[in-house]
Design a protein around this motif. Structure first.
Motif, PDB file in Angstrom:
ATOM      1  N   VAL A  26       0.844  -1.181   0.000  1.00 29.89           N
ATOM      2  CA  VAL A  26       0.000   0.000   0.000  1.00 29.89           C
ATOM      3  C   VAL A  26       0.886   1.239   0.000  1.00 29.89           C
ATOM      4  O   VAL A  26       1.747   1.399   0.859  1.00 29.89           O
ATOM      5  CB  VAL A  26      -0.898   0.002   1.258  1.00 29.89           C
ATOM      6  N   PRO A  27       0.715   2.136  -0.960  1.00 28.92           N
ATOM      7  CA  PRO A  27       1.590   3.306  -1.025  1.00 28.92           C
ATOM      8  C   PRO A  27       1.391   4.225   0.175  1.00 28.92           C
ATOM      9  O   PRO A  27       0.272   4.420   0.639  1.00 28.92           O
ATOM     10  CB  PRO A  27       1.148   4.020  -2.310  1.00 28.92           C
ATOM     11  N   ASP A 272      -5.685   0.830  -4.830  1.00 27.51           N
ATOM     12  CA  ASP A 272      -5.000   0.978  -3.551  1.00 27.51           C
ATOM     13  C   ASP A 272      -5.904   0.500  -2.425  1.00 27.51           C
ATOM     14  O   ASP A 272      -7.066   0.904  -2.318  1.00 27.51           O
ATOM     15  CB  ASP A 272      -4.620   2.445  -3.337  1.00 27.51           C
ATOM     16  N   ALA A 273      -5.384  -0.361  -1.562  1.00 28.88           N
ATOM     17  CA  ALA A 273      -6.194  -1.004  -0.536  1.00 28.88           C
ATOM     18  C   ALA A 273      -6.683  -0.042   0.539  1.00 28.88           C
ATOM     19  O   ALA A 273      -7.727  -0.270   1.151  1.00 28.88           O
ATOM     20  CB  ALA A 273      -5.404  -2.141   0.117  1.00 28.88           C
ATOM     21  N   LYS A 274      -5.965   1.027   0.793  1.00 28.42           N
ATOM     22  CA  LYS A 274      -6.380   1.985   1.822  1.00 28.42           C
ATOM     23  C   LYS A 274      -7.276   3.089   1.275  1.00 28.42           C
ATOM     24  O   LYS A 274      -8.326   3.397   1.829  1.00 28.42           O
ATOM     25  CB  LYS A 274      -5.151   2.605   2.489  1.00 28.42           C
ATOM     26  N   SER A 275      -6.856   3.688   0.181  1.00 28.13           N
ATOM     27  CA  SER A 275      -7.555   4.870  -0.328  1.00 28.13           C
ATOM     28  C   SER A 275      -8.624   4.552  -1.364  1.00 28.13           C
ATOM     29  O   SER A 275      -9.456   5.397  -1.673  1.00 28.13           O
ATOM     30  CB  SER A 275      -6.544   5.830  -0.942  1.00 28.13           C
ATOM     31  N   LEU A 276      -8.608   3.331  -1.933  1.00 29.93           N
ATOM     32  CA  LEU A 276      -9.471   2.943  -3.045  1.00 29.93           C
ATOM     33  C   LEU A 276      -9.252   3.824  -4.274  1.00 29.93           C
ATOM     34  O   LEU A 276     -10.149   4.033  -5.078  1.00 29.93           O
ATOM     35  CB  LEU A 276     -10.949   2.941  -2.636  1.00 29.93           C
ATOM     36  N   ILE A 277      -8.043   4.349  -4.399  1.00 27.50           N
ATOM     37  CA  ILE A 277      -7.655   5.078  -5.607  1.00 27.50           C
ATOM     38  C   ILE A 277      -7.146   4.074  -6.634  1.00 27.50           C
ATOM     39  O   ILE A 277      -6.353   3.186  -6.317  1.00 27.50           O
ATOM     40  CB  ILE A 277      -6.576   6.128  -5.302  1.00 27.50           C
ATOM     41  N   ILE A 278      -7.616   4.221  -7.869  1.00 27.51           N
ATOM     42  CA  ILE A 278      -7.151   3.359  -8.950  1.00 27.51           C
ATOM     43  C   ILE A 278      -5.741   3.775  -9.344  1.00 27.51           C
ATOM     44  O   ILE A 278      -5.485   4.936  -9.641  1.00 27.51           O
ATOM     45  CB  ILE A 278      -8.089   3.441 -10.164  1.00 27.51           C
ATOM     46  N   ARG A 279      -4.820   2.817  -9.339  1.00 30.84           N
ATOM     47  CA  ARG A 279      -3.425   3.085  -9.675  1.00 30.84           C
ATOM     48  C   ARG A 279      -3.103   2.754 -11.126  1.00 30.84           C
ATOM     49  O   ARG A 279      -2.331   3.449 -11.773  1.00 30.84           O
ATOM     50  CB  ARG A 279      -2.503   2.272  -8.755  1.00 30.84           C
ATOM     51  N   GLN A 280      -3.660   1.665 -11.623  1.00 25.81           N
ATOM     52  CA  GLN A 280      -3.439   1.282 -13.019  1.00 25.81           C
ATOM     53  C   GLN A 280      -4.727   0.696 -13.568  1.00 25.81           C
ATOM     54  O   GLN A 280      -5.532   0.118 -12.829  1.00 25.81           O
ATOM     55  CB  GLN A 280      -2.303   0.257 -13.157  1.00 25.81           C
ATOM     56  N   ILE A 281      -4.910   0.839 -14.874  1.00 21.60           N
ATOM     57  CA  ILE A 281      -6.056   0.290 -15.587  1.00 21.60           C
ATOM     58  C   ILE A 281      -5.548  -0.672 -16.657  1.00 21.60           C
ATOM     59  O   ILE A 281      -4.619  -0.350 -17.410  1.00 21.60           O
ATOM     60  CB  ILE A 281      -6.884   1.397 -16.265  1.00 21.60           C
ATOM     61  N   VAL A 282      -6.144  -1.859 -16.718  1.00 21.36           N
ATOM     62  CA  VAL A 282      -5.800  -2.831 -17.764  1.00 21.36           C
ATOM     63  C   VAL A 282      -6.523  -2.446 -19.048  1.00 21.36           C
ATOM     64  O   VAL A 282      -7.746  -2.248 -19.057  1.00 21.36           O
ATOM     65  CB  VAL A 282      -6.196  -4.257 -17.341  1.00 21.36           C
ATOM     66  N   LEU A 283      -5.775  -2.319 -20.141  1.00 21.76           N
ATOM     67  CA  LEU A 283      -6.365  -1.935 -21.417  1.00 21.76           C
ATOM     68  C   LEU A 283      -7.390  -2.963 -21.888  1.00 21.76           C
ATOM     69  O   LEU A 283      -7.155  -4.170 -21.822  1.00 21.76           O
ATOM     70  CB  LEU A 283      -5.278  -1.770 -22.478  1.00 21.76           C
ATOM     71  N   GLY A 284      -8.530  -2.477 -22.363  1.00 22.01           N
ATOM     72  CA  GLY A 284      -9.571  -3.349 -22.866  1.00 22.01           C
ATOM     73  C   GLY A 284     -10.426  -3.970 -21.795  1.00 22.01           C
ATOM     74  O   GLY A 284     -11.350  -4.722 -22.096  1.00 22.01           O
ATOM     75  N   GLY A 303     -24.754   3.012  -5.837  1.00 28.15           N
ATOM     76  CA  GLY A 303     -25.303   3.874  -4.802  1.00 28.15           C
ATOM     77  C   GLY A 303     -24.935   3.508  -3.386  1.00 28.15           C
ATOM     78  O   GLY A 303     -25.315   4.211  -2.432  1.00 28.15           O
ATOM     79  N   LYS A 304     -24.168   2.437  -3.191  1.00 26.90           N
ATOM     80  CA  LYS A 304     -23.790   2.009  -1.841  1.00 26.90           C
ATOM     81  C   LYS A 304     -22.330   2.357  -1.584  1.00 26.90           C
ATOM     82  O   LYS A 304     -21.470   2.143  -2.445  1.00 26.90           O
ATOM     83  CB  LYS A 304     -24.008   0.503  -1.689  1.00 26.90           C
ATOM     84  N   PRO A 305     -22.020   2.900  -0.405  1.00 23.05           N
ATOM     85  CA  PRO A 305     -20.653   3.341  -0.106  1.00 23.05           C
ATOM     86  C   PRO A 305     -19.650   2.192  -0.170  1.00 23.05           C
ATOM     87  O   PRO A 305     -19.948   1.057   0.221  1.00 23.05           O
ATOM     88  CB  PRO A 305     -20.762   3.892   1.326  1.00 23.05           C
ATOM     89  N   LEU A 306     -18.473   2.507  -0.678  1.00 25.70           N
ATOM     90  CA  LEU A 306     -17.363   1.554  -0.676  1.00 25.70           C
ATOM     91  C   LEU A 306     -16.398   1.997   0.428  1.00 25.70           C
ATOM     92  O   LEU A 306     -15.534   2.840   0.213  1.00 25.70           O
ATOM     93  CB  LEU A 306     -16.658   1.545  -2.030  1.00 25.70           C
ATOM     94  N   GLY A 307     -16.525   1.408   1.585  1.00 24.21           N
ATOM     95  CA  GLY A 307     -15.696   1.829   2.711  1.00 24.21           C
ATOM     96  C   GLY A 307     -14.358   1.128   2.788  1.00 24.21           C
ATOM     97  O   GLY A 307     -13.463   1.569   3.510  1.00 24.21           O
ATOM     98  N   SER A 308     -14.217   0.041   2.035  1.00 22.14           N
ATOM     99  CA  SER A 308     -12.980  -0.733   2.144  1.00 22.14           C
ATOM    100  C   SER A 308     -12.791  -1.571   0.894  1.00 22.14           C
ATOM    101  O   SER A 308     -13.720  -1.763   0.084  1.00 22.14           O
ATOM    102  CB  SER A 308     -13.024  -1.650   3.364  1.00 22.14           C
ATOM    103  N   LEU A 309     -11.580  -2.094   0.746  1.00 21.58           N
ATOM    104  CA  LEU A 309     -11.295  -2.998  -0.363  1.00 21.58           C
ATOM    105  C   LEU A 309     -12.128  -4.265  -0.234  1.00 21.58           C
ATOM    106  O   LEU A 309     -12.580  -4.828  -1.235  1.00 21.58           O
ATOM    107  CB  LEU A 309      -9.812  -3.344  -0.374  1.00 21.58           C
ATOM    108  N   ALA A 310     -12.371  -4.703   0.994  1.00 20.09           N
ATOM    109  CA  ALA A 310     -13.178  -5.910   1.212  1.00 20.09           C
ATOM    110  C   ALA A 310     -14.596  -5.729   0.682  1.00 20.09           C
ATOM    111  O   ALA A 310     -15.193  -6.656   0.127  1.00 20.09           O
ATOM    112  CB  ALA A 310     -13.206  -6.258   2.700  1.00 20.09           C
ATOM    113  N   THR A 311     -15.133  -4.519   0.828  1.00 22.34           N
ATOM    114  CA  THR A 311     -16.477  -4.239   0.316  1.00 22.34           C
ATOM    115  C   THR A 311     -16.490  -4.326  -1.200  1.00 22.34           C
ATOM    116  O   THR A 311     -17.406  -4.899  -1.806  1.00 22.34           O
ATOM    117  CB  THR A 311     -16.935  -2.846   0.762  1.00 22.34           C
ATOM    118  N   LEU A 312     -15.480  -3.744  -1.834  1.00 18.80           N
ATOM    119  CA  LEU A 312     -15.368  -3.822  -3.289  1.00 18.80           C
ATOM    120  C   LEU A 312     -15.221  -5.267  -3.731  1.00 18.80           C
ATOM    121  O   LEU A 312     -15.869  -5.715  -4.690  1.00 18.80           O
ATOM    122  CB  LEU A 312     -14.166  -3.000  -3.764  1.00 18.80           C
TER     123      LEU A 312
END
Length: 349
Positions: A26-27, A272-284, A303-312
């Protein structure tokens, strides 16, 4: 003093797809796009998209990395450490090169610059290749400019974006762009789609975590090695002649290149597991086709909050056909519709 990591090795905890992938630390410093507008984020991302066909995956010994086609006669630029085993023991270790269309070839390292972590590989083929990536003029590299990186983490062609932050001496560039193993040897591109550097290392925190800061060898150093390789081929024409046909994916020598790809309810993003910021996108991938971009912070799904990576992760495990993601992109909040049923394995295998 924070240590450098030149191999872009795996660590822990970021998600790519359905399941939690043990991949990256995690950065502790976020790889933000700074004050760029949403349109600027799209512009630099699309620049990388347009140049992706000139970027290849390399498999050599225990290494997986990235290279860029830099000439019509099949020269690639990559990192020395990606093909080190083949350089040191060419009779034991081969270099396998995979294009974005899945075609595979054998490559040969013909020139190297170990201090700057560079190597030039010659593809053993006379078949038509994708248009080479354009090389920037060294004097046109500007601090603060938007940059993007193309690489092959997990063997999947992915894009990350950021800004050029610093010149380090005359040989290196520092960017706030998030890289992991598989990005080694890939291009750092400017807004015009020109290569300004060859990605090679990351900056680790005191605890060994990926900080989201990366380093690349400048295009001036890379161009010199490419020119040296062209001179070598001119003086040794027998080294230029090659008639090898593309290798079949079933070839036993290419089993290392036949990595499994995720399928099903896959997002196709490194998050990112802490911030839920997307770091890289796979093409296609669904994330790519749905308009998600590196730097987006995932806030809600349907419409439902994503509070953690586990939720995602729990949501993705349900394998819905589609979902509406609410994301924060710089100061703007937007909705992005993602379709999970599309098949993108041809592009990313």
């Amino acid at each position: 003093m924070m240590p450098f990591k030149s191999l872009l090795l795996f660590s822990t905890s970021v998600a790519l797809a359905l399941h939690s992938v043990s991949a990256i630390a995690v950065p502790v410093r976020m790889s933000q796009v700074g004050t760029s507008t949403p349109s600027a984020v799209n512009d630099i991302y699309e620049t990388c998209q347009k140049n992706a066909n000139a970027v290849v995956t390399l498999y050599s010994g225990t290494e997986i990395g990235t290279g860029s086609i830099v000439s019509p006669n099949g020269l690639l630029i990559t990192n020395y450490h990606v093909v080190k085993e083949a350089i040191q023991a060419p009779s034991k270790t081969k270099i396998y090169v995979k294009l974005t269309n899945g075609t595979r070839y054998i490559g040969r390292a013909i020139k190297s610059d170990q201090p700057n972590d560079l190597a030039v590989v010659k593809l053993d083929t006379q078949a038509p290749l994708p248009v080479p990536v354009a090389l920037a003029q060294p004097g046109n590299v500007r601090l603060g400019q938007a940059v993007c990186a193309i690489g092959n983490p997990f063997g999947l062609t992915s894009i990350s974006v950021g800004k050029l932050k610093e010149f380090r001496g005359s040989n290196d560039l520092k960017s706030d762009i998030f890289l992991i193993r598989g990005n080694s040897g890939g291009p750092l591109l400017n807004e015009q789609g020109e290569m300004i550097g060859v990605n090679k290392s990351i900056w680790l925190s005191e605890t060994g975590e990926n900080t989201g800061i990366s380093f690349s060898t400048t295009i001036g150093i890379a161009k010199k090695l490419i020119d040296d390789a062209q001179i070598y081929l001119e003086r040794n024409p027998s080294q230029s002649a090659a008639s090898a046909a593309p290798l079949s994916p079933s070839d036993s020598s290419l089993q290392i290149a036949n990595r499994p790809v995720a399928s099903g309810g896959v997002l196709g993003a490194i998050v990112d597991a802490k911030s839920l910021i997307i770091r890289q996108i796979v093409l296609g991938s669904p994330a790519d086709m749905g308009g998600l971009r590196p730097g987006d912070r995932l806030i809600q799904v349907d419409g439902k909050p994503l509070g953690s990576l586990a939720t995602l992760q729990a949501f993705l495990n349900r394998r819905q056909a589609s979902a509406s993601f609410t994301v924060k992109r710089n100061q703007d909040t937007m909705l992005k519709q993602v379709n999970f049923k599309q098949n993108y394995s041809t592009r990313t295998l």
